[in-house]
Design a protein around this motif. Structure first.
Motif, PDB file in Angstrom:
ATOM      1  N   VAL A   1     -11.367  33.379  81.318  1.00  0.00           N
ATOM      2  CA  VAL A   1      -9.952  33.685  81.546  1.00  0.00           C
ATOM      3  C   VAL A   1      -9.728  35.196  81.663  1.00  0.00           C
ATOM      4  N   SER A   2     -10.456  35.973  80.879  1.00  0.00           N
ATOM      5  CA  SER A   2     -10.285  37.429  80.897  1.00  0.00           C
ATOM      6  C   SER A   2     -10.950  38.073  82.112  1.00  0.00           C
ATOM      7  N   LEU A   3     -12.097  37.527  82.531  1.00  0.00           N
ATOM      8  CA  LEU A   3     -12.920  38.205  83.541  1.00  0.00           C
ATOM      9  C   LEU A   3     -12.670  37.743  84.965  1.00  0.00           C
ATOM     10  N   MET A   4     -12.438  36.462  85.174  1.00  0.00           N
ATOM     11  CA  MET A   4     -12.346  35.951  86.540  1.00  0.00           C
ATOM     12  C   MET A   4     -11.247  36.609  87.377  1.00  0.00           C
ATOM     13  N   PRO A   5     -10.036  36.851  86.841  1.00  0.00           N
ATOM     14  CA  PRO A   5      -9.028  37.539  87.660  1.00  0.00           C
ATOM     15  C   PRO A   5      -9.497  38.911  88.138  1.00  0.00           C
ATOM     16  N   LEU A   6     -10.202  39.658  87.282  1.00  0.00           N
ATOM     17  CA  LEU A   6     -10.702  40.986  87.673  1.00  0.00           C
ATOM     18  C   LEU A   6     -11.644  40.883  88.864  1.00  0.00           C
ATOM     19  N   LEU A   7     -12.547  39.912  88.820  1.00  0.00           N
ATOM     20  CA  LEU A   7     -13.551  39.781  89.878  1.00  0.00           C
ATOM     21  C   LEU A   7     -12.935  39.246  91.166  1.00  0.00           C
ATOM     22  N   LEU A   8     -12.016  38.298  91.046  1.00  0.00           N
ATOM     23  CA  LEU A   8     -11.369  37.749  92.246  1.00  0.00           C
ATOM     24  C   LEU A   8     -10.507  38.797  92.939  1.00  0.00           C
ATOM     25  N   LEU A   9      -9.887  39.682  92.156  1.00  0.00           N
ATOM     26  CA  LEU A   9      -9.041  40.728  92.753  1.00  0.00           C
ATOM     27  C   LEU A   9      -9.853  41.761  93.527  1.00  0.00           C
ATOM     28  N   LEU A  10     -11.141  41.842  93.274  1.00  0.00           N
ATOM     29  CA  LEU A  10     -11.981  42.781  94.018  1.00  0.00           C
ATOM     30  C   LEU A  10     -12.062  42.409  95.498  1.00  0.00           C
TER      31      LEU A  10
END
Length: 314
Positions: free
Chosen positions: A154-163
């Motif tokens: 939950v914490s990491l996936m948004p960061l990676l998808l926004l890249l």
């Protein structure tokens, strides 16, 4: 021509030790030694806990989680770092970066959560030892492991998808021999405000919660220890926490120093930043097995049983 240019995959250039490229092969020797120590030490702890029935207790299950995350951190940065140091293989695609960041940042976030779970384990063991096995049952430990994993996603996936929404115009030179989220987004030629905000939120929701909770756990632990009448029992109770305190220190102190070097050490040579960043990911996996095998009596006994010839040394 424009469509061909836009279809070109985004690539990044990894960096070894700036200014000391001719010494890369020599830097690879201690790096390989540390990695081998980390992998052997943590895999041995996993094996010992799995095979020794006397270690089938909550404290050692959490220690196994810690060893697993340490191995994951080591294996996540190992391929690209050795590629740069041995073969000067500096090019990595955006998708390759995202995959590496998923594992590198993911295992780092999970290690922070495991350290918090271990602090709670020590608090329960000292505050309420008679109900320790009732509170920390096997099913609850499994649920804790699932929560730690889901929290990481939950914490990491948004960061990676926004890249994937960012544009990169080049030259996309990274500061490390691995992909590091703040380093990658700095290469973007489009707005990174959303990415930076999400990164800050993720940091607050993970380490921003874990560090105060670990500190609070030890305040309560110290309060419980001081209420014990017998000095010998107080010393014994505190002794069970020494290994965990060491693990917390070697995980967070290099991370804090690295953050300070990045923010305040602008005049420091570039290789200082690189060496500090590599030590940040190498120290915990290398030192945690040593700390737990030296300071934890049951682990030490299991090692001696596994390697009888080490009894004289230990």
């Amino acid at each position: 021509m424009l469509s061909i240019a836009n279809s070109t995959p985004t690539t990044f250039f990894l960096t070894g030790v700036p200014g000391l490229e001719s010494f890369h092969i020599w830097f690879s020797i201690p790096f390989c030694c540390f990695c081998v120590m980390a992998l052997l030490g943590n895999s041995t702890i996993l094996y010992v806990v799995a095979t020794d029935s006397s270690l089938h207790e909550p404290m050692y299950y959490f220690l196994s989680m810690l060893s697993a995350t340490d191995m994951g951190i080591t294996l996540s940065s190992l391929p690209t770092t050795l590629g740069v140091l041995w073969f000067n293989a500096r090019i990595i695609s955006l998708d390759g970066c995202i995959v590496q960041m998923f594992f590198l940042h993911g295992f780092t976030l999970m290690e922070s959560s495991v350290l918090l779970a271990m602090a709670f384990d020590r608090f329960v063991a000292i505050r309420n030892p008679l109900r320790y096995a009732v509170i920390l049952t096997n099913s609850r430990i499994v649920k804790a492991g699932v929560v730690i994993f889901v929290r990481m996603l939950v914490s990491l996936m948004p960061l990676l998808l926004l890249l994937k929404r960012l544009s990169f115009c080049g030259p996309n030179v990274l500061s490390h021999s691995y992909c590091y989220h703040p380093d990658v987004i700095k290469c973007s030629c489009s707005s990174i405000k959303v990415n930076s905000i999400c990164g800050l939120v993720a940091l607050i929701l993970t380490s921003g919660i874990d560090i105060p909770c670990i500190f609070l756990s030890y305040v309560l632990i110290i309060k419980s220890i001081l209420s014990i009448a017998s000095p010998e029992e107080r010393q014994k109770a505190f002794g069970t926490c020494v290994s965990h305190i060491g693990a917390v220190a070697i995980f967070y102190i290099p991370w804090i120093i690295l953050a300070l070097v990045h923010r305040l050490g602008h005049n420091a040579p570039p290789y200082v930043h690189t060496l500090m960043s590599n030590l940040h990911f190498l120290f915990p996996p290398v030192l945690n097995p040593i700390i737990y095998s030296v300071k934890t009596k049951q682990i030490r006994k299991a090692f001696i049983k596994m390697f009888p010839n080490t009894e004289q040394i230990v």
